[in-house]
Write a protein that holds these residues in place. Structure first.
Motif, mmCIF file in Angstrom:
data_model
loop_
_atom_site.group_PDB
_atom_site.id
_atom_site.type_symbol
_atom_site.label_atom_id
_atom_site.label_comp_id
_atom_site.label_asym_id
_atom_site.label_seq_id
_atom_site.Cartn_x
_atom_site.Cartn_y
_atom_site.Cartn_z
ATOM 1 N N PRO A 75 1.035 -1.106 0.059
ATOM 2 C CA PRO A 75 0.063 0.037 -0.073
ATOM 3 C C PRO A 75 0.850 0.985 -0.038
ATOM 4 N N ASP A 76 0.323 2.241 -0.352
ATOM 5 C CA ASP A 76 0.902 3.668 -0.434
ATOM 6 C C ASP A 76 1.374 4.199 0.966
ATOM 7 N N PRO A 77 2.559 4.598 1.301
ATOM 8 C CA PRO A 77 2.921 4.959 2.519
ATOM 9 C C PRO A 77 2.287 5.872 3.394
ATOM 10 N N ALA A 78 1.363 6.483 2.681
ATOM 11 C CA ALA A 78 0.502 7.492 3.302
ATOM 12 C C ALA A 78 -0.805 6.854 3.667
ATOM 13 N N PHE A 79 -0.857 5.842 3.289
ATOM 14 C CA PHE A 79 -2.210 5.217 3.703
ATOM 15 C C PHE A 79 -2.610 4.929 5.322
ATOM 16 N N TRP A 80 -1.668 4.475 5.926
ATOM 17 C CA TRP A 80 -1.775 4.198 7.521
ATOM 18 C C TRP A 80 -2.083 5.647 8.158
ATOM 19 N N PRO A 81 -0.988 6.469 7.902
ATOM 20 C CA PRO A 81 -1.258 7.695 8.567
ATOM 21 C C PRO A 81 -2.752 8.389 8.542
ATOM 22 N N THR A 82 -3.005 8.410 7.178
ATOM 23 C CA THR A 82 -4.423 9.078 6.552
ATOM 24 C C THR A 82 -5.402 8.300 7.209
ATOM 25 N N VAL B 64 -5.035 15.114 7.433
ATOM 26 C CA VAL B 64 -5.279 14.228 6.397
ATOM 27 C C VAL B 64 -4.315 14.693 5.337
ATOM 28 N N LEU B 65 -4.432 16.070 5.190
ATOM 29 C CA LEU B 65 -3.462 16.673 3.904
ATOM 30 C C LEU B 65 -2.100 16.484 4.507
ATOM 31 N N ALA B 66 -1.612 16.518 5.672
ATOM 32 C CA ALA B 66 -0.434 16.649 6.209
ATOM 33 C C ALA B 66 0.154 14.875 6.087
ATOM 34 N N ALA B 67 -0.505 14.219 6.250
ATOM 35 C CA ALA B 67 -0.328 12.583 5.900
ATOM 36 C C ALA B 67 -0.178 12.393 4.673
ATOM 37 N N GLY B 68 -0.431 13.224 3.539
ATOM 38 C CA GLY B 68 0.040 12.861 2.152
ATOM 39 C C GLY B 68 -1.126 12.029 1.464
ATOM 40 N N GLY B 69 -2.392 11.951 2.142
ATOM 41 C CA GLY B 69 -3.486 10.967 1.679
ATOM 42 C C GLY B 69 -4.171 11.652 0.682
ATOM 43 N N LEU B 70 -4.170 13.176 0.631
ATOM 44 C CA LEU B 70 -4.998 14.008 -0.234
ATOM 45 C C LEU B 70 -4.155 15.165 -0.702
#
Length: 144
Positions: free
Chosen positions: A2-9, A43-49
């Motif tokens: 999965p994308d590395p930003a998935f879990w933080p997002t 969510v923005l900071a986590a990189g998911g969006l």
């Protein structure tokens, strides 16, 4: 993988929804609007969006409608319209059906006080009463 930003997002999204459902975060003095704003930033900071995709997802006419409803409900609440409405309903409650209207009106009023956007939620009182009036008319036809 999965994308590395998935879990933080996902964590930011879940924490936001838990905060919105609870109405607060323990140890943090903010309301639901603040929780939503912090959650969006997380969510923005986590990189998911991306900021561009987030901006494209904003529906300005819907936001304008919601803002207008909140302003109208706040003005009606400050003017005491909902309190007078509940008092009038209380005054005519002499039958079980009429008491149901009182209970629904009081519940809607109290539910509105529990939310961060109390004035917006107060719109539910007249809408609920109108719905009940229509239902009573139909019920009267069925029961004869």
């Amino acid at each position: 993988m999965p994308d590395p930003a998935f879990w933080p997002t996902l964590a930011a999204f879940a924490a936001t929804y838990v905060g919105l459902a609870a109405g607060r975060w323990p140890g943090v003095r903010t309301d639901r609007a603040g929780i939503a704003l912090v959650g969006a930033a997380a969510v923005l900071a986590a990189g998911g969006l991306t900021v561009g995709r987030a901006a494209a997802a904003v529906d300005v006419p819907t936001l304008a409608t919601l803002l207008g409803m909140m302003l109208l409900a706040a003005d009606l609440e400050r003017g005491g319209v909902f309190d007078r409405l509940v008092e009038r309903v209380r005054g005519f409650a002499r039958t079980p059906r009429r008491w149901l209207a009182v209970v629904v009106a009081e519940s809607a009023k109290k539910a509105g006080a529990g939310f961060g956007f109390a004035a917006f939620c107060a719109v539910g009182v007249p809408v609920t009463l109108l719905t009940l009036a229509i239902a009573w008319g139909r019920l009267a036809l069925v029961l004869g």
